[in-house]
Design a protein around this motif. Structure first.
Motif, PDB file in Angstrom:
ATOM      1  N   TYR A  70      63.282  30.481  29.055  1.00 19.41           N
ATOM      2  CA  TYR A  70      64.147  29.563  28.322  1.00 19.41           C
ATOM      3  C   TYR A  70      65.524  30.204  28.174  1.00 19.41           C
ATOM      4  CZ  TYR A  70      59.912  27.000  27.207  1.00 19.41           C
ATOM      5  OH  TYR A  70      58.740  26.282  27.298  1.00 19.41           O
ATOM      6  N   ASN A 101      68.350  24.190  27.016  1.00 22.60           N
ATOM      7  CA  ASN A 101      66.957  23.899  27.381  1.00 22.60           C
ATOM      8  C   ASN A 101      66.636  22.404  27.332  1.00 22.60           C
ATOM      9  OD1 ASN A 101      65.664  26.612  27.858  1.00 22.60           O
ATOM     10  ND2 ASN A 101      66.593  26.959  25.858  1.00 22.60           N
ATOM     11  N   GLY A 114      58.780  23.160  24.096  1.00 23.46           N
ATOM     12  CA  GLY A 114      59.787  24.050  24.655  1.00 23.46           C
ATOM     13  C   GLY A 114      60.231  25.110  23.670  1.00 23.46           C
TER      14      GLY A 114
END
Length: 403
Positions: A50, A92, A163
């Motif tokens: 990430y 992201n 995420g």
């Protein structure tokens, strides 16, 4: 009935066969792959990286924030922790638009920072940005935040779809025990505070393997406080020792505000003009168990009215990597052939070109990213050609001829 023969201790078994037999026995006995060869386990170490949104910081970290792990960003006030976290969320959301990204905000500061977030590229209207905030008329304790984050990891529909999760911040967390029961001033200095709650959360989501299984990343923002009575370590971070041991990456934040950021219109007594128009956010990697080098440093310029200078950060990184060469006229070089891809006079012209030409910016950013992964030059330019295509410079990209 014949008795089973005992293994002959004099018979030598090759070590490879012995290790394979050992692993097979463990899998059969425990019904899982908790015991395996290092070679097989190594292939699954980091599935996803990430981005922090800061190219030089990604390089210092060895690729960015590691999926399936946690990290802690700490430093003094106004050092750029939330700014960097919002930049990471923005990056992201673009890199992984099919994943859910979360901001846990015990102070409701993210709501007030909407303009700031937009300036950093966060699409606040996107459906995949989730906010955990104080409910109207009710407090939001540390237990409430952690319970909701754990519920995300217990939701099987979100496996592989979570995420980046930002907790902003550890220093703002208050346990239910402190909030509901400590009504008297003589109990205000309770030892431990929110630490037991944090430790329970770490056991539930990290110790159980949920974060690794879901391939998400949890970023804890933390403050630095005075460590009263200790002259050797005058500063400390709240949250307890287990938090520091649990996270795989730690980043120390600091800032500088030199003459480069001085406001020329500033005059003492004028409330309309601030003394500084920006700051340099400095990063130092103080722990990294998944790549990169401990002690590596990075920095980025942040202008309050304009945002992060990502173009300048990427250009500086390209110079360190040898992709951008020259002093006055700076040339972007094809590392496979040595040919000049593009050339502009000075950093300001380069920034203008990157801002106006999305293709050139995509090419430079991809080249820097691939170079950071130590991709061979020929392979790098082949990927760039497939992803971006060939770049044909305009009139300003060539050095003027001498008459």
């Amino acid at each position: 009935m014949a008795k089973p023969r005992k293994a002959d201790p004099n018979v030598s078994i090759p070590v490879a066969d012995l290790a394979a037999e050992l692993v097979a026995d463990f899998k059969k006995a425990f019904k899982d792959d908790s015991v395996t060869s290092y070679f097989e386990a190594k292939a699954e170490e980091v599935k996803t990286w990430y981005s922090t949104g800061i190219p030089s910081l990604d390089v210092a970290l060895g690729g960015g924030l590691a999926g399936g792990q946690g990290s802690m960003a700490y430093g003094l006030k106004s050092a750029g922790k939330s700014t960097t976290a919002y930049a990471a969320i923005a990056a992201n959301m673009q890199l992984y638009p099919d994943k859910i990204h979360v901001i846990a905000d015990p102070e409701n500061s993210a709501i007030a920072a909407e303009a700031h977030m937009r300036k950093l590229g966060v699409d606040v209207d996107a459906p995949n940005l989730i906010l955990i905030k104080k409910p109207e008329g009710k407090p939001l304790y540390a237990e409430d935040i952690f319970e909701r984050i754990e519920a995300l990891f217990r939701n099987h529909k979100l496996k592989g779809r979570l995420g980046l999760i930002v907790i902003d911040s550890v220093g703002a967390l208050v346990s239910r025990n402190e909030g509901d029961n400590d009504k008297k001033w003589d109990k205000a200095a309770r030892v431990g505070g929110v630490v037991p709650v944090i430790n329970m959360f770490l056991r539930n989501v990290f110790g159980s393997g949920l974060v690794y299984e879901y391939d998400a990343h949890i970023l804890f923002l933390n403050q630095v406080r005075d460590n009263i009575g200790d002259i050797w370590q005058p500063l400390r971070v709240p949250g307890g020792r287990q938090l520091e041991h649990c996270v795989a990456q730690m980043i120390e934040f600091s800032r500088s505000m030199g003459q480069d950021f001085r406001n020329p219109n500033y005059k003492e007594g004028n409330p309309l003009e601030p003394m500084y128009v920006g700051q340099r956010i400095k990063y130092k990697i103080t722990k990294n168990k998944v790549g990169g080098k401990e002690g590596a440093t990075a920095s980025v310029d942040y202008y309050y009215d304009e945002g992060l200078d990502i173009y300048g950060n990427t250009l500086s990184l390209a110079e360190h990597m040898g992709l951008l060469q020259g002093t006055g006229w700076k040339s972007l070089i094809n590392p496979a052939t040595g040919e000049v891809i593009a050339k502009f006079q000075g950093s300001a012209k380069w920034k203008d070109a990157l801002h106006s030409d999305e293709r050139l910016w995509s090419m430079l950013y991809l080249m820097v990213t691939l170079a950071a992964r130590q991709t061979p030059a020929e392979e790098m330019m082949e990927i760039v050609k497939q992803e971006v295509g060939d770049f044909e410079p305009g009139a300003e990209a060539s050095e003027p001829s001498e008459d």
